[in-house]
Design a protein around this motif. Structure first.
Motif, PDB file in Angstrom:
ATOM      1  N   MET A  36     -27.486 -24.689  -3.779  1.00  0.00           N
ATOM      2  CA  MET A  36     -28.040 -23.407  -4.118  1.00  0.00           C
ATOM      3  C   MET A  36     -26.937 -22.357  -4.233  1.00  0.00           C
ATOM      4  O   MET A  36     -27.006 -21.503  -5.102  1.00  0.00           O
ATOM      5  N   PHE A  37     -25.958 -22.405  -3.358  1.00  0.00           N
ATOM      6  CA  PHE A  37     -24.851 -21.466  -3.405  1.00  0.00           C
ATOM      7  C   PHE A  37     -24.085 -21.602  -4.703  1.00  0.00           C
ATOM      8  O   PHE A  37     -23.709 -20.604  -5.318  1.00  0.00           O
ATOM      9  N   LEU A  38     -23.844 -22.842  -5.137  1.00  0.00           N
ATOM     10  CA  LEU A  38     -23.131 -23.099  -6.386  1.00  0.00           C
ATOM     11  C   LEU A  38     -23.894 -22.521  -7.572  1.00  0.00           C
ATOM     12  O   LEU A  38     -23.306 -21.949  -8.489  1.00  0.00           O
ATOM     13  N   PHE A  39     -25.206 -22.609  -7.560  1.00  0.00           N
ATOM     14  CA  PHE A  39     -26.032 -22.059  -8.634  1.00  0.00           C
ATOM     15  C   PHE A  39     -25.895 -20.532  -8.695  1.00  0.00           C
ATOM     16  O   PHE A  39     -25.796 -19.959  -9.772  1.00  0.00           O
ATOM     17  N   LEU A  40     -25.898 -19.852  -7.560  1.00  0.00           N
ATOM     18  CA  LEU A  40     -25.746 -18.396  -7.533  1.00  0.00           C
ATOM     19  C   LEU A  40     -24.370 -17.958  -8.030  1.00  0.00           C
ATOM     20  O   LEU A  40     -24.243 -16.960  -8.749  1.00  0.00           O
ATOM     21  N   VAL A  41     -23.332 -18.703  -7.682  1.00  0.00           N
ATOM     22  CA  VAL A  41     -21.983 -18.377  -8.149  1.00  0.00           C
ATOM     23  C   VAL A  41     -21.904 -18.531  -9.657  1.00  0.00           C
ATOM     24  O   VAL A  41     -21.361 -17.674 -10.370  1.00  0.00           O
TER      25      VAL A  41
ATOM     26  N   ALA B 135     -24.390 -18.418 -11.825  1.00  0.00           N
ATOM     27  CA  ALA B 135     -25.229 -17.385 -12.436  1.00  0.00           C
ATOM     28  C   ALA B 135     -24.505 -16.036 -12.431  1.00  0.00           C
ATOM     29  O   ALA B 135     -24.552 -15.286 -13.413  1.00  0.00           O
ATOM     30  N   MET B 136     -23.837 -15.737 -11.348  1.00  0.00           N
ATOM     31  CA  MET B 136     -23.096 -14.484 -11.264  1.00  0.00           C
ATOM     32  C   MET B 136     -21.950 -14.458 -12.275  1.00  0.00           C
ATOM     33  O   MET B 136     -21.717 -13.449 -12.946  1.00  0.00           O
ATOM     34  N   VAL B 137     -21.240 -15.553 -12.450  1.00  0.00           N
ATOM     35  CA  VAL B 137     -20.156 -15.629 -13.428  1.00  0.00           C
ATOM     36  C   VAL B 137     -20.702 -15.460 -14.829  1.00  0.00           C
ATOM     37  O   VAL B 137     -20.111 -14.752 -15.669  1.00  0.00           O
TER      38      VAL B 137
END
Length: 126
Positions: free
Chosen positions: A1-6, A8-10
């Motif tokens: 989940m953390f990887l997905f947020l990073v 998405a933010m990029v």
């Protein structure tokens, strides 16, 4: 989940960067248009003397650090010239008035109509 947020933010940061820099694919070539510099909107009238209403209606354009120096210099120069011209005109009119008053006082015969003769050796008029 953390990887997905990073990720998405990029993606969001990249999309915003492309839109601002000019990669948005708009009709204007993708570059934001330059903002037109602010200029003096209502300059002082050149064909007639400056009045109080002209000065009150005057709005100087703003610059990043206050007012635009060139516009302020132009307005102050024009107002200074107008005031100098009016001061000269007032001095001229006051001098003319003083001359007329001096002639009126000096030319008036204060003894006219009295019991004193108009010329020496003449009998007084009654």
């Amino acid at each position: 989940m953390f990887l997905f947020l990073v990720v998405a933010m990029v993606v969001v940061v990249a999309a915003v960067t492309l839109a601002v820099v000019g990669g948005g694919g708009s009709d204007s070539g993708g570059v934001l248009p330059e903002a037109a510099p602010e200029h003096l909107v209502d300059p002082l009238p050149a064909t007639r003397p400056v009045g109080r209403a002209d000065v009150e209606a005057l709005r100087l354009p703003l610059a990043p650090r206050g007012y635009r120096m060139g516009d302020v210099d132009d307005v102050l120069g024009r107002l200074g010239a107008e005031l100098a011209e009016r001061d000269a005109r007032i001095a001229e009119l006051e001098a003319a008035l003083a001359g007329v008053q001096a002639r009126a006082v000096g030319g008036a015969d204060l003894f006219k109509g009295g019991s004193f003769p108009d010329t020496p050796g003449e009998e007084p008029r009654s």
